[in-house]
Design a protein around this motif. Structure first.
Motif, short mmCIF file in Angstrom:
data_model
loop_
_atom_site.label_atom_id
_atom_site.label_comp_id
_atom_site.label_asym_id
_atom_site.label_seq_id
_atom_site.Cartn_x
_atom_site.Cartn_y
_atom_site.Cartn_z
N LEU A 146 0.80 -1.43 -0.08
CA LEU A 146 0.01 0.18 -0.03
C LEU A 146 0.79 1.32 0.11
N VAL A 147 1.98 1.26 0.29
CA VAL A 147 2.99 2.32 0.76
C VAL A 147 4.37 2.20 -0.24
N GLU A 148 4.60 1.04 -1.08
CA GLU A 148 5.79 1.14 -1.70
C GLU A 148 5.78 1.79 -2.98
N GLY A 149 4.90 2.12 -3.64
CA GLY A 149 4.80 2.79 -4.78
C GLY A 149 3.54 3.07 -5.23
N ALA A 150 3.35 4.02 -6.46
CA ALA A 150 1.99 4.17 -7.06
C ALA A 150 1.91 3.35 -8.36
N LEU A 151 0.73 3.05 -8.54
CA LEU A 151 0.20 2.08 -9.65
C LEU A 151 -0.09 2.72 -10.96
N PRO A 153 -1.96 7.12 -12.22
CA PRO A 153 -1.79 8.55 -12.21
C PRO A 153 -2.71 9.12 -11.19
N ASP A 154 -4.11 8.52 -11.25
CA ASP A 154 -5.18 9.19 -10.29
C ASP A 154 -4.78 8.91 -8.68
N GLN A 155 -4.10 7.61 -8.67
CA GLN A 155 -3.59 7.38 -7.17
C GLN A 155 -2.67 8.47 -6.77
N ILE A 156 -1.85 9.12 -7.71
CA ILE A 156 -0.87 10.27 -7.27
C ILE A 156 -1.58 11.48 -7.09
N VAL A 157 -2.54 11.86 -7.89
CA VAL A 157 -3.35 12.96 -7.77
C VAL A 157 -4.11 12.99 -6.46
N VAL A 158 -4.72 11.86 -6.07
CA VAL A 158 -5.51 11.95 -5.18
C VAL A 158 -4.98 11.60 -3.70
N LEU A 159 -4.16 10.72 -3.68
CA LEU A 159 -3.33 10.19 -2.42
C LEU A 159 -2.16 10.72 -2.38
N GLY A 160 -1.18 11.49 -3.32
CA GLY A 160 -0.03 11.89 -3.03
C GLY A 160 0.96 10.97 -3.16
N THR A 161 2.09 11.15 -2.77
CA THR A 161 3.10 10.22 -3.02
C THR A 161 3.78 9.52 -1.63
N VAL A 222 -9.44 2.70 -1.40
CA VAL A 222 -10.02 1.52 -1.83
C VAL A 222 -9.77 1.08 -3.24
N LYS A 223 -9.91 1.90 -4.15
CA LYS A 223 -9.51 1.28 -5.30
C LYS A 223 -8.27 0.73 -5.59
N VAL A 224 -7.25 1.49 -5.00
CA VAL A 224 -5.74 0.89 -4.84
C VAL A 224 -5.68 -0.30 -4.21
N ALA A 225 -6.46 -0.36 -3.30
CA ALA A 225 -6.41 -1.79 -2.54
C ALA A 225 -7.09 -2.93 -3.45
N GLN A 226 -8.15 -2.43 -4.27
CA GLN A 226 -8.50 -3.68 -5.10
C GLN A 226 -7.61 -3.92 -6.33
N VAL A 227 -6.87 -2.75 -6.84
CA VAL A 227 -6.03 -2.97 -7.87
C VAL A 227 -4.90 -3.87 -7.55
N ILE A 228 -4.32 -3.55 -6.38
CA ILE A 228 -3.25 -4.29 -5.66
C ILE A 228 -3.67 -5.87 -5.42
N PRO A 237 2.19 -6.48 -8.41
CA PRO A 237 2.11 -5.04 -8.85
C PRO A 237 3.23 -4.53 -9.44
N VAL A 238 3.07 -3.68 -10.52
CA VAL A 238 4.32 -2.95 -11.31
C VAL A 238 4.00 -1.37 -10.94
N PHE A 239 5.00 -1.11 -10.12
CA PHE A 239 4.88 0.28 -9.83
C PHE A 239 5.26 1.40 -10.81
N LEU A 240 4.95 2.39 -10.99
CA LEU A 240 5.47 3.54 -11.74
C LEU A 240 7.07 3.98 -11.26
N SER A 241 7.74 4.36 -12.28
CA SER A 241 8.95 4.52 -11.97
C SER A 241 9.07 6.13 -11.04
N VAL A 242 10.13 6.21 -10.40
CA VAL A 242 10.25 7.45 -9.31
C VAL A 242 10.01 8.65 -10.40
N GLU A 243 10.64 8.56 -11.59
CA GLU A 243 10.69 9.75 -12.42
C GLU A 243 9.10 9.88 -13.11
N HIS A 244 8.30 8.94 -13.16
CA HIS A 244 6.88 9.13 -13.64
C HIS A 244 6.04 9.56 -12.42
#
Length: 278
Positions: A146-151, A153-161, A222-228, A237-244
């Protein structure tokens, strides 16, 4: 910001009923709680035993933030695994009984952690829930996903990094003290306030600038948890790169969407499922 008491209660009723909707299973029976800062040194927080699904204005109690934070900070260096002392228990009981005398209801014990969250810069409202997909991960060996990375874009927009994961601690003073310490360390290291606090084997806290943002944060978590959970069945899961992640977190269009979502204008800026921007 100072809020009218009646307006704050109405906003908390609306938020609580949304978070407690039976079809969502984010908080069943008397689970979960909500709060809002009144701006005059007090917060409104859900009373113990009240059901969020059928919340009414009288289900919320006003409590002084400085008094609660003083309890949390007192003897904060005590080992939390030892639990609160008898003096701690008595102090919490006295404070909550005093609040009950004013409003007729006793605050939830989670009011301690709500006060810790509302003391953070930019946090005006808090929602605590136990969504089934989120708890499925929090009660598993893979909670750190849940905290290892972002999957996406909308996860980042709403939940931050920088969501925060807290190992299981007994709810009440021990938990509030641990989270207070961990949030202080996170602020010192990153200068930012987490949008989500995940509590191992327990649930999640959504920290927002408004009740509307708290709802959006909970929905996205909740959506992030469902995706994971779904990704684990497909190889992980395949997390987005730090740069992205950094790029999405700072894009002007995403900053505008983030502000709109926090303000509750999601209807005109709702995220699409394929990442396109409206």
């Amino acid at each position: 910001m100072t809020h009218d008491d009646a307006a704050a209660r109405a906003a908390l009723v609306e938020l609580s009923r949304e978070l407690g909707r039976p079809d969502r299973a984010w908080a069943v029976l008397a689970e979960g709680n909500t709060s809002v800062a009144l701006g005059d040194g007090r917060m409104l927080v859900k009373a113990s035993g009240a059901s969020m699904a059928i919340a009414v204005p009288g289900d919320f109690v006003a409590v002084g933030l400085p008094e609660v934070l003083a309890l949390v900070d007192e003897s904060a260096d005590v080992d939390p695994s030892a639990g609160p002392s008898e003096d701690d228990d008595e102090a919490v009981r006295a404070l909550f009984e005093a609040a009950a005398e004013q409003g007729g209801r006793r605050p939830s014990v989670e009011a301690l952690l709500h006060a810790v969250c509302l003391a953070l810069p930019g946090v005006e409202a808090v929602g605590h829930t136990h969504p089934v997909p989120v708890n499925a991960l929090l009660c598993s060996p893979r909670a750190s996903l849940l905290v290892e990375g972002a999957l996406f874009p909308d996860q980042i927009v709403v939940l931050g990094t920088d969501p925060l994961l807290v190992p299981y601690v007994d709810p009440g003073l021990p938990l509030a003290r641990v989270v207070r310490r961990m949030l202080g360390e996170r602020l010192a290291a990153t200068g930012s306030v987490p949008k989500v606090i995940y509590l191992g084997n327990h649930g999640m806290f959504a920290l927002g600038a408004s009740p509307a943002e708290v709802l959006r944060i909970t929905e996205m978590a909740v959506k992030v948890a469902q995706v994971i959970l779904g990704s684990l069945a497909a190889g992980g899961p395949v997390f987005l790169s730090v740069e992205h992640v950094a790029r999405i977190d700072t894009r002007p269009d995403e900053l505008l969407r983030r502000a709109a979502l926090a303000a509750g204008t999601a209807a005109s800026t709702s995220p699409s499922t394929n990442g396109d921007r409206s």
